[in-house]
Design an enzyme around this catalytic site. Structure first.
Site, PDB file in Angstrom:
ATOM      1  N   ASP A 149       0.839  -1.207   0.000  1.00  0.00           N
ATOM      2  CA  ASP A 149       0.000   0.000   0.000  1.00  0.00           C
ATOM      3  C   ASP A 149       0.874   1.258   0.000  1.00  0.00           C
ATOM      4  O   ASP A 149       1.686   1.453   0.912  1.00  0.00           O
ATOM      5  CB  ASP A 149      -0.882  -0.064   1.263  1.00  0.00           C
ATOM      6  CG  ASP A 149      -1.991   0.950   1.255  1.00  0.00           C
ATOM      7  OD1 ASP A 149      -2.015   1.820   0.362  1.00  0.00           O
ATOM      8  OD2 ASP A 149      -2.837   0.885   2.171  1.00  0.00           O
ATOM      9  N   ASP A 221     -10.681   4.042  -1.114  1.00  0.00           N
ATOM     10  CA  ASP A 221     -11.256   3.025  -0.216  1.00  0.00           C
ATOM     11  C   ASP A 221     -12.776   2.908  -0.347  1.00  0.00           C
ATOM     12  O   ASP A 221     -13.486   3.902  -0.441  1.00  0.00           O
ATOM     13  CB  ASP A 221     -10.927   3.369   1.240  1.00  0.00           C
ATOM     14  CG  ASP A 221      -9.468   3.094   1.556  1.00  0.00           C
ATOM     15  OD1 ASP A 221      -8.668   2.922   0.608  1.00  0.00           O
ATOM     16  OD2 ASP A 221      -9.127   3.045   2.749  1.00  0.00           O
TER      17      ASP A 221
HETATM   18  C1  GAL Z   1      -5.571   2.194   2.893  1.00  0.00           C
HETATM   19  C2  GAL Z   1      -6.035   1.045   2.015  1.00  0.00           C
HETATM   20  C3  GAL Z   1      -6.985   0.208   2.841  1.00  0.00           C
HETATM   21  C4  GAL Z   1      -6.267  -0.301   4.076  1.00  0.00           C
HETATM   22  C5  GAL Z   1      -5.643   0.850   4.857  1.00  0.00           C
HETATM   23  C6  GAL Z   1      -4.742   0.356   5.975  1.00  0.00           C
HETATM   24  O1  GAL Z   1      -4.693   2.983   2.155  1.00  0.00           O
HETATM   25  O2  GAL Z   1      -6.659   1.542   0.880  1.00  0.00           O
HETATM   26  O3  GAL Z   1      -7.486  -0.854   2.072  1.00  0.00           O
HETATM   27  O4  GAL Z   1      -5.278  -1.203   3.665  1.00  0.00           O
HETATM   28  O5  GAL Z   1      -4.872   1.684   4.017  1.00  0.00           O
HETATM   29  O6  GAL Z   1      -4.137   1.390   6.669  1.00  0.00           O
END
Ligand code: GAL
Length: 395
Positions: A149, A221
């Site tokens: 990520d 998200d």
């Molecule tokens: C976001 C991601 C989510 C989750 C989250 C965790 O950037 O899109 O799916 O993984 O971080 O902090």
């Protein structure tokens, strides 16, 4: 040049190319990955016990046998690094290797999460500067899937917001960071599915496979609200040509069962994800699940549509205001057809099946009604508000 020599040279070249772009890794996901991920319900508070319970539930409630195989720990497992730089899990995850063994013994696979940045989105330790070391640690633990990520990686550079175009230098650095972790995973020697998460910036679907991605998030998200799910899901129109066996568009994890949508809305969510050949990663608490939510996740026809071996993502055929018609080509000449009502009132949608290439004699299954539909050139089903009629047509 003798033909056999030329043939061998071609094989060697293709092997080298495969190693470079990670085609070997791509054979890991001939169909979109299915499983569970901790984030949508547990967020960064997830524990070893939650993950074990999810694995147990997947075995007991039939999800594993329906195809849900990956048990993915999202952000929140990381502790500090040892003096030699080795990443350790935090107190909530006393022993990752034992956890992986527990999951594997149940016929499931374990996934983990990190970031190319110094910190993850929930401010845990990222992999920046430790890529090879982390890949080796994951392999030693028995990890089968990595979600990578972007998070704070963007802080080091000037990056535009979600869904936008990254500035050229940031874009190149980002591609390099993903390639670096992919190469580290390959070098670590364990087959690990590589999931890119950078929210669809810079048309990731155009270059995701080149940096070794097996799937890449195409959006920001999701949340457990119809409007957000629909915004994300229906925005995928036009992306079908970028998906295929080994590399999938990922419009984010499922929210089915988290309680914020009606059953019609969750059926729309599941149908749309199936038409999109999207990864099916449940995101709810599997220990406390209503039977009607489990029935949505385990619907055999919806799963068959998502997991079809042809590996073609479906796309929008037409939209008349809030009424949308989508189709997905499938193996053996089958077709999935979805009629979506994004409007606020129930609506009768008229569809000419002949115009979709369906002729008399075709077998038409109304997936959510769990019934067969007699063939007729024109069908006029009533679609509830925010609902769907999903058809699986066999010629
Ligand atoms: C976001 C991601 C989510 C989750 C989250 C965790 O950037 O899109 O799916 O993984 O971080 O902090």
């Amino acid at each position: 040049m003798p033909r056999l020599f030329v043939k061998r040279l071609a094989i060697l070249a293709s092997v080298l190319l495969c190693a470079h772009v990670g085609i070997a890794q791509s054979s890991l996901v001939p169909t979109p990955p299915m499983g569970w991920n901790s984030w949508n319900h547990f967020f960064q508070h997830v524990t070893d016990a939650d993950v074990r319970a999810a694995a147990d539930a997947m075995v007991a409630n039939g999800m594993r046998d329906a195809g849900y195989v990956y048990v993915n720990i999202d952000d929140g497992w990381q502790g500090t690094r040892r003096p030699d730089g080795t990443i350790q899990s935090n107190d909530r995850f006393p022993d990752m290797k034992t956890l992986a063994d527990y999951v594997h013994t149940r016929g499931l696979k374990l996934g983990i999460y990190s970031s190319p940045g110094l910190k993850t989105c929930a401010k845990f330790e990222g992999s920046y500067g430790h890529e090879m070391q982390d890949a080796k640690t994951y392999a030693a633990w028995g990890i089968d899937y990595l979600k990578y990520d972007l998070c704070s990686f963007g802080d080091k550079l000037t990056v535009a917001g979600n869904g936008d175009q990254a500035a050229p230098a940031a874009f190149a650095a980002q591609q390099e960071a993903y390639r670096k972790m992919h190469d580290a995973l390959v070098a670590a020697g364990r087959p690990i599915v590589f999931s890119l998460c950078q929210y669809g910036m810079s048309n990731v679907w155009e270059w995701g496979p080149e940096v070794g991605g097996n799937l890449w998030r195409t959006t920001g998200d999701i949340s457990d609200k119809y409007d957000r799910m629909a915004l994300i899901g229906f925005s995928q129109a036009g992306l079908s040509r970028y998906a295929g066996p080994g590399h999938w568009n990922d419009p984010d994890m499922l929210e089915v069962g988290n309680g914020g949508m009606t059953l019609d809305e969750y059926r729309t969510h599941m149908s749309l994800w199936a038409i999109l050949a999207a990864p099916l990663l449940a995101g709810n608490d599997l220990r406390h699940m209503k039977p009607e939510h489990l029935a949505i996740l385990e619907n055999k026809d919806a799963i068959a549509i998502d997991q079809d071996s042809l590996g073609k993502q479906g796309d929008r055929v037409s939209a008349l205001g809030p009424y949308e018609l989508w189709t997905k080509p499938m193996s053996h000449g089958r077709t999935a057809i979805a009629l979506f009502n994004r409007g606020e009132l129930a609506h009768t949608m008229r569809v000419n099946l002949r115009e979709l290439g369906i002729s008399p004699g075709a077998h038409i299954r109304n997936v959510w009604a769990n019934a067969d539909l007699p063939f007729s050139d024109i069908i006029n089903p009533i679609i509830p508000k925010h609902g769907v009629v999903l058809l699986l047509v066999t010629r």
